[in-house]
Design an enzyme around this catalytic site. Structure first.
Site, PDB file in Angstrom:
ATOM      1  N   HIS A  17      36.466  42.046  41.130  1.00  0.00           N
ATOM      2  CA  HIS A  17      36.739  41.084  42.211  1.00  0.00           C
ATOM      3  C   HIS A  17      35.432  40.726  42.931  1.00  0.00           C
ATOM      4  O   HIS A  17      35.170  39.563  43.230  1.00  0.00           O
ATOM      5  CB  HIS A  17      37.677  41.691  43.259  1.00  0.00           C
ATOM      6  N   LYS A  41      55.767  44.010  45.835  1.00  0.00           N
ATOM      7  CA  LYS A  41      54.994  45.143  45.312  1.00  0.00           C
ATOM      8  C   LYS A  41      54.955  46.264  46.353  1.00  0.00           C
ATOM      9  O   LYS A  41      55.055  46.003  47.546  1.00  0.00           O
ATOM     10  CB  LYS A  41      53.559  44.689  45.023  1.00  0.00           C
ATOM     11  N   ARG A  90      40.176  37.327  33.149  1.00  0.00           N
ATOM     12  CA  ARG A  90      39.599  38.457  32.430  1.00  0.00           C
ATOM     13  C   ARG A  90      39.728  38.286  30.925  1.00  0.00           C
ATOM     14  O   ARG A  90      38.792  38.458  30.172  1.00  0.00           O
ATOM     15  CB  ARG A  90      40.303  39.766  32.822  1.00  0.00           C
ATOM     16  N   SER A 128      43.025  46.648  39.412  1.00  0.00           N
ATOM     17  CA  SER A 128      43.327  47.546  40.536  1.00  0.00           C
ATOM     18  C   SER A 128      44.287  48.647  40.088  1.00  0.00           C
ATOM     19  O   SER A 128      44.160  49.800  40.509  1.00  0.00           O
ATOM     20  CB  SER A 128      43.954  46.750  41.678  1.00  0.00           C
TER      21      SER A 128
HETATM   22  P1  ADP Z   1      47.019  39.388  41.761  1.00  0.00           P
HETATM   23  O1  ADP Z   1      47.986  40.459  42.185  1.00  0.00           O
HETATM   24  O2  ADP Z   1      47.227  38.047  42.384  1.00  0.00           O
HETATM   25  O3  ADP Z   1      46.764  39.339  40.273  1.00  0.00           O
HETATM   26  P2  ADP Z   1      44.498  40.718  42.024  1.00  0.00           P
HETATM   27  O4  ADP Z   1      43.922  41.237  43.284  1.00  0.00           O
HETATM   28  O5  ADP Z   1      44.839  41.715  40.968  1.00  0.00           O
HETATM   29  O6  ADP Z   1      45.707  39.838  42.462  1.00  0.00           O
HETATM   30  O7  ADP Z   1      43.524  39.637  41.405  1.00  0.00           O
HETATM   31  C1  ADP Z   1      43.081  38.540  42.120  1.00  0.00           C
HETATM   32  C2  ADP Z   1      42.310  37.634  41.190  1.00  0.00           C
HETATM   33  O8  ADP Z   1      41.175  38.325  40.685  1.00  0.00           O
HETATM   34  C3  ADP Z   1      43.085  37.161  39.952  1.00  0.00           C
HETATM   35  O9  ADP Z   1      42.679  35.841  39.672  1.00  0.00           O
HETATM   36  C4  ADP Z   1      42.620  38.101  38.869  1.00  0.00           C
HETATM   37  O10 ADP Z   1      42.702  37.489  37.585  1.00  0.00           O
HETATM   38  C5  ADP Z   1      41.181  38.320  39.269  1.00  0.00           C
HETATM   39  N1  ADP Z   1      40.669  39.591  38.782  1.00  0.00           N
HETATM   40  C6  ADP Z   1      41.259  40.803  38.837  1.00  0.00           C
HETATM   41  N2  ADP Z   1      40.484  41.753  38.274  1.00  0.00           N
HETATM   42  C7  ADP Z   1      39.366  41.121  37.831  1.00  0.00           C
HETATM   43  C8  ADP Z   1      38.194  41.534  37.122  1.00  0.00           C
HETATM   44  N3  ADP Z   1      38.026  42.798  36.717  1.00  0.00           N
HETATM   45  N4  ADP Z   1      37.253  40.604  36.857  1.00  0.00           N
HETATM   46  C9  ADP Z   1      37.445  39.318  37.240  1.00  0.00           C
HETATM   47  N5  ADP Z   1      38.525  38.866  37.864  1.00  0.00           N
HETATM   48  C10 ADP Z   1      39.483  39.725  38.169  1.00  0.00           C
END
Ligand code: ADP
Length: 161
Positions: A17, A41, A90, A128
């Protein structure tokens, strides 16, 4: 001035992120990282805790703000004056869901566009949920999240026991 919003759960924020936040901050004038209040969630951290953690890890990037929102993303984007939504991609598995989300948002509000940033390959595997799972088994998450986040995850898991 182009304002962008980067929404997500960030439970917790990972180095993946953070990489997206830094790169987006160098492209757009202002980025708001927005923590989604998702009733569906059961998160490890409360929304306020996630906002505080995000503020801490982005404090050295001057054009990054952090907030939270409940309800429709496009409404929040509009209220914040943002015309761009940032999402990270990703792998191909993210694509179908992200495309559907972007197209729905565009249909709901044609002035808001989604921009996808592809993840740095170094973080392509990172999520996460993986971070929480590894930490719950006592594994080392220092390669996945900033130090302050790792400390917060371990303390939270300990408190929840
Ligand atoms: P959500 O629950 O909306 O998927 P996240 O916090 O998991 O929220 O992710 C927010 C954004 O960050 C999404 O667009 C996700 O694809 C992106 N994201 C999550 N992990 C990574 C990563 N390791 N590298 C790049 N982008 C990521």
């Amino acid at each position: 001035m182009t304002k962008a919003i980067y929404p997500g759960s960030f439970d917790p924020v990972t180095l993946g992120h953070l990489d997206i936040i830094k790169r987006a901050a160098s492209i757009f004038d202002e980025i708001t990282v927005s923590v989604l209040v998702n009733q569906g969630k059961s998160p490890l951290f409360s929304v306020q805790e996630r906002v505080n953690i995000l503020k801490e890890v982005t404090k050295d990037i001057p054009n990054v703000k952090v907030d939270s929102f409940d309800g429709l993303l496009v409404d929040h984007a509009r209220k914040s004056g943002a015309d761009v939504v940032i999402r990270g991609l990703r792998a191909i598995t993210d694509f179908e869901y992200e495309l559907q989300l972007a197209q729905t948002n565009r249909k709901l509000c044609s002035s808001v566009d989604t921009v996808f940033l592809t993840t740095n390959l170094e973080y392509a595997y990172l999520s996460s949920s993986t971070v929480k799972e590894v930490a719950s088994y006592g594994g080392d998450i220092s390669k996945f999240v900033p130090e302050v986040v790792a400390d917060a995850v371990y303390s939270k898991l300990k408190a929840n026991k």
